[in-house]
Design a protein around this motif. Structure first.
Motif, mmCIF file in Angstrom:
data_model
loop_
_atom_site.group_PDB
_atom_site.id
_atom_site.type_symbol
_atom_site.label_atom_id
_atom_site.label_comp_id
_atom_site.label_asym_id
_atom_site.label_seq_id
_atom_site.Cartn_x
_atom_site.Cartn_y
_atom_site.Cartn_z
ATOM 1 N N SER A 1 47.655 59.542 45.744
ATOM 2 C CA SER A 1 47.548 60.567 44.892
ATOM 3 C C SER A 1 48.943 61.429 44.709
ATOM 4 N N LEU A 2 49.551 61.697 45.957
ATOM 5 C CA LEU A 2 50.502 62.528 46.030
ATOM 6 C C LEU A 2 51.709 61.939 44.957
ATOM 7 N N LEU A 3 51.504 60.679 44.898
ATOM 8 C CA LEU A 3 52.743 59.936 44.178
ATOM 9 C C LEU A 3 52.513 59.975 42.727
ATOM 10 N N SER A 4 51.450 60.226 42.195
ATOM 11 C CA SER A 4 50.794 60.009 40.819
ATOM 12 C C SER A 4 51.722 60.626 39.887
ATOM 13 N N PRO A 5 52.309 61.981 39.929
ATOM 14 C CA PRO A 5 53.107 62.780 38.930
ATOM 15 C C PRO A 5 54.263 61.858 38.520
ATOM 16 N N TRP A 6 54.753 61.156 39.510
ATOM 17 C CA TRP A 6 56.389 60.503 39.490
ATOM 18 C C TRP A 6 56.384 58.969 39.199
ATOM 19 N N ARG A 7 55.174 58.491 39.270
ATOM 20 C CA ARG A 7 55.065 56.857 39.171
ATOM 21 C C ARG A 7 55.565 56.298 37.951
ATOM 22 N N ARG B 1 53.335 46.381 42.782
ATOM 23 C CA ARG B 1 53.266 47.893 42.964
ATOM 24 C C ARG B 1 52.521 48.410 41.585
ATOM 25 N N SER B 2 53.168 48.327 40.581
ATOM 26 C CA SER B 2 52.528 48.853 39.242
ATOM 27 C C SER B 2 51.097 48.599 39.099
ATOM 28 N N VAL B 3 50.869 47.176 38.989
ATOM 29 C CA VAL B 3 49.414 46.741 38.895
ATOM 30 C C VAL B 3 48.556 47.290 39.876
ATOM 31 N N ALA B 4 48.798 47.225 41.224
ATOM 32 C CA ALA B 4 47.935 47.785 42.016
ATOM 33 C C ALA B 4 47.920 49.332 42.058
ATOM 34 N N PHE B 5 48.766 50.008 41.584
ATOM 35 C CA PHE B 5 48.660 51.565 41.389
ATOM 36 C C PHE B 5 47.694 51.809 40.365
ATOM 37 N N GLU B 6 47.805 51.335 39.324
ATOM 38 C CA GLU B 6 46.877 51.403 37.971
ATOM 39 C C GLU B 6 45.464 50.656 38.222
ATOM 40 N N PRO C 1 40.348 49.651 48.563
ATOM 41 C CA PRO C 1 41.351 49.280 49.911
ATOM 42 C C PRO C 1 42.125 48.148 49.459
ATOM 43 N N ARG C 2 41.413 47.225 48.616
ATOM 44 C CA ARG C 2 42.444 45.887 48.255
ATOM 45 C C ARG C 2 43.560 46.269 47.671
ATOM 46 N N TRP C 3 43.456 47.405 46.676
ATOM 47 C CA TRP C 3 44.445 47.638 45.635
ATOM 48 C C TRP C 3 45.590 48.417 46.609
ATOM 49 N N ILE C 4 45.093 49.140 47.426
ATOM 50 C CA ILE C 4 45.894 49.843 48.216
ATOM 51 C C ILE C 4 46.710 49.177 49.143
ATOM 52 N N PHE C 5 46.245 47.982 49.756
ATOM 53 C CA PHE C 5 46.813 46.832 50.314
ATOM 54 C C PHE C 5 48.008 46.148 49.327
ATOM 55 N N ALA C 6 47.510 45.978 48.161
ATOM 56 C CA ALA C 6 48.732 45.028 47.245
ATOM 57 C C ALA C 6 49.705 46.176 47.021
ATOM 58 N N PHE C 7 49.375 47.625 46.855
ATOM 59 C CA PHE C 7 50.599 48.484 46.553
ATOM 60 C C PHE C 7 51.397 48.488 47.884
ATOM 61 N N TRP C 8 50.871 48.653 49.183
ATOM 62 C CA TRP C 8 51.661 48.436 50.236
ATOM 63 C C TRP C 8 52.522 47.126 50.499
ATOM 64 N N ALA C 9 52.033 45.930 50.133
ATOM 65 C CA ALA C 9 52.732 44.745 50.224
ATOM 66 C C ALA C 9 53.707 44.858 49.236
ATOM 67 N N GLY C 10 53.551 45.304 47.845
ATOM 68 C CA GLY C 10 54.608 45.392 46.882
ATOM 69 C C GLY C 10 55.735 46.394 47.295
ATOM 70 N N SER C 11 55.349 47.347 47.689
ATOM 71 C CA SER C 11 56.252 48.088 48.514
ATOM 72 C C SER C 11 57.286 47.548 49.307
ATOM 73 N N LEU C 12 56.469 46.630 50.260
ATOM 74 C CA LEU C 12 57.532 46.165 51.396
ATOM 75 C C LEU C 12 58.236 45.199 50.663
ATOM 76 N N ILE C 13 57.812 44.464 49.716
ATOM 77 C CA ILE C 13 58.716 43.271 49.268
ATOM 78 C C ILE C 13 59.620 43.791 48.468
ATOM 79 N N THR C 14 59.511 45.008 47.468
ATOM 80 C CA THR C 14 60.367 45.517 46.701
ATOM 81 C C THR C 14 61.797 46.074 47.826
#
Length: 350
Positions: free
Chosen positions: A62-68, A111-116, A127-140
């Motif tokens: 949620s802290l990241l929401s204003p800048w995504r 990352r974009s799909v998981a965040f939305e 939790p599954r989409w949070i994990f996907a956002f983590w995986a996308g961040s790591l891959i990027t």
């Protein structure tokens, strides 16, 4: 110096064919720096999600929401500018960086799909989409690091250079963790701030190793770069850069060791110093590679497009980029502030 550089290309310093590629390269440097820093803390926070307690993960996202939305823009702008301004280099560079770029783009999409989807998902699915956002961040982050490793070795493809790119990819993950953790130290209080300071202290050591490795490899892999930095006329510049980076690493480590606590009023300083280290590294890399897009093979002027095309792109950039900057200034105006506690809803009267 400018006149000599122009003469080496058989051009005059006031010739648009000479200065327009330089202007585009300066603009591209600004875009890359903005993306590395502003999207960097976003990546870092995403990578840290699986280290944080489960009840803090939603808060961190949620802290990241204003800048995504603003963060996703820099990659597209950078790739668009490069392709439009240097079309003859685009195919050659893309061919050499195909793997890392593919990895990076896949991570950005995930990352974009998981965040939305996390915002709209049922509670048991979040939790599954949070994990996907983590995986996308790591891959990027890993893809960006591999790309940097390939550039630092002059795109050489021997086995040892490949492993070096993997190593730089891992160090890039640590560097983005440092940026994200330092941003959390500045933004939050309490247990999460204490955890973030500890994460940053672990990450800064691998960040330092990665930056030193890139600098050493640049010099060893290319005699021209080694001469550029070791030439007696440039030794003072090299010494200044190394001393500034050493001072930055030491200062960040000392501040993080005192947070949270006596140094809490300086909780913003580790983030600012980490950003400065990123900018120093990027500036050193740009200085080392200039004026080549592909070391010892293709200069800015070799890769530049037709003058008419560059004028058209420049006209669009002059109009569009100020609008984008205003949007981003508005989006990032609260990036340094502490997290605001949510205002409780008042019960209805009666």
């Amino acid at each position: 110096m400018i006149a000599m550089l122009a003469a080496s290309q058989g051009l005059n310093a006031d010739d648009p064919s000479f200065w327009m590629p330089l202007a585009f390269m300066a603009l591209l440097f600004v875009v890359i720096a903005a993306g590395m820093v502003l999207d960097g803390f976003d990546l870092g926070v995403g990578i840290l999600l699986q280290l944080a307690p489960e009840h803090e993960r939603g808060r961190m996202m949620s802290l990241l929401s204003p800048w995504r939305d603003a963060n996703e823009f820099w990659l597209l702008l950078g790739m668009g500018l490069f392709a439009a301004a240097f079309p003859f280099a685009w195919g050659a560079v893309l061919g050499k960086l195909y793997g890392p770029l593919t990895c990076m783009v896949l991570g950005v999409v995930l990352r974009s799909v998981a965040f939305e989807f996390r915002i709209r998902a049922r509670n048991e699915m979040k939790p599954r989409w949070i994990f996907a956002f983590w995986a996308g961040s790591l891959i990027t982050a890993f893809g960006q690091g591999m790309m940097l490793g390939r550039i630092a070795t002059g795109y050489q493809s021997d086995a040892g250079y490949g492993w070096f790119s993997v190593f730089v990819g891992l160090c890039a993950v640590a560097a983005y963790v440092l940026l994200g953790a330092a941003w959390l130290v500045m933004r939050v209080d309490g247990d999460l701030q204490r955890r973030a300071a500890n994460w940053a202290r672990h990450a800064i050591r691998w960040t330092a190793v990665g930056m030193v490795s890139i600098a050493v490899t640049l010099g060893l892999a290319n005699a021209g770069i080694f001469y550029k930095w070791s030439n007696i006329a440039h030794l003072s510049l090299a010494a200044t850069v190394w001393l500034l980076m050493l001072a930055g690493f030491v200062a960040v480590e000392m501040l993080l060791a005192r947070l949270p606590g006596r140094a809490d009023r300086f909780s913003w300083l580790p983030f600012v110093l980490s950003v400065s280290l990123f900018l120093l590294m990027l500036s050193g890399l740009a200085y080392s590679l200039f004026p080549y897009l592909i070391l010892d093979d293709m200069t800015l002027w070799d890769g530049a497009g037709a003058l008419g095309s560059m004028r058209l792109v420049m006209a669009g950039a002059v109009v569009g980029i100020p609008v984008v900057l205003v949007f981003n200034i508005l989006a990032y105006r609260s990036v340094f502030g502490k997290e605001r506690a949510p205002v409780p809803l008042l019960p209805p009267p009666g």
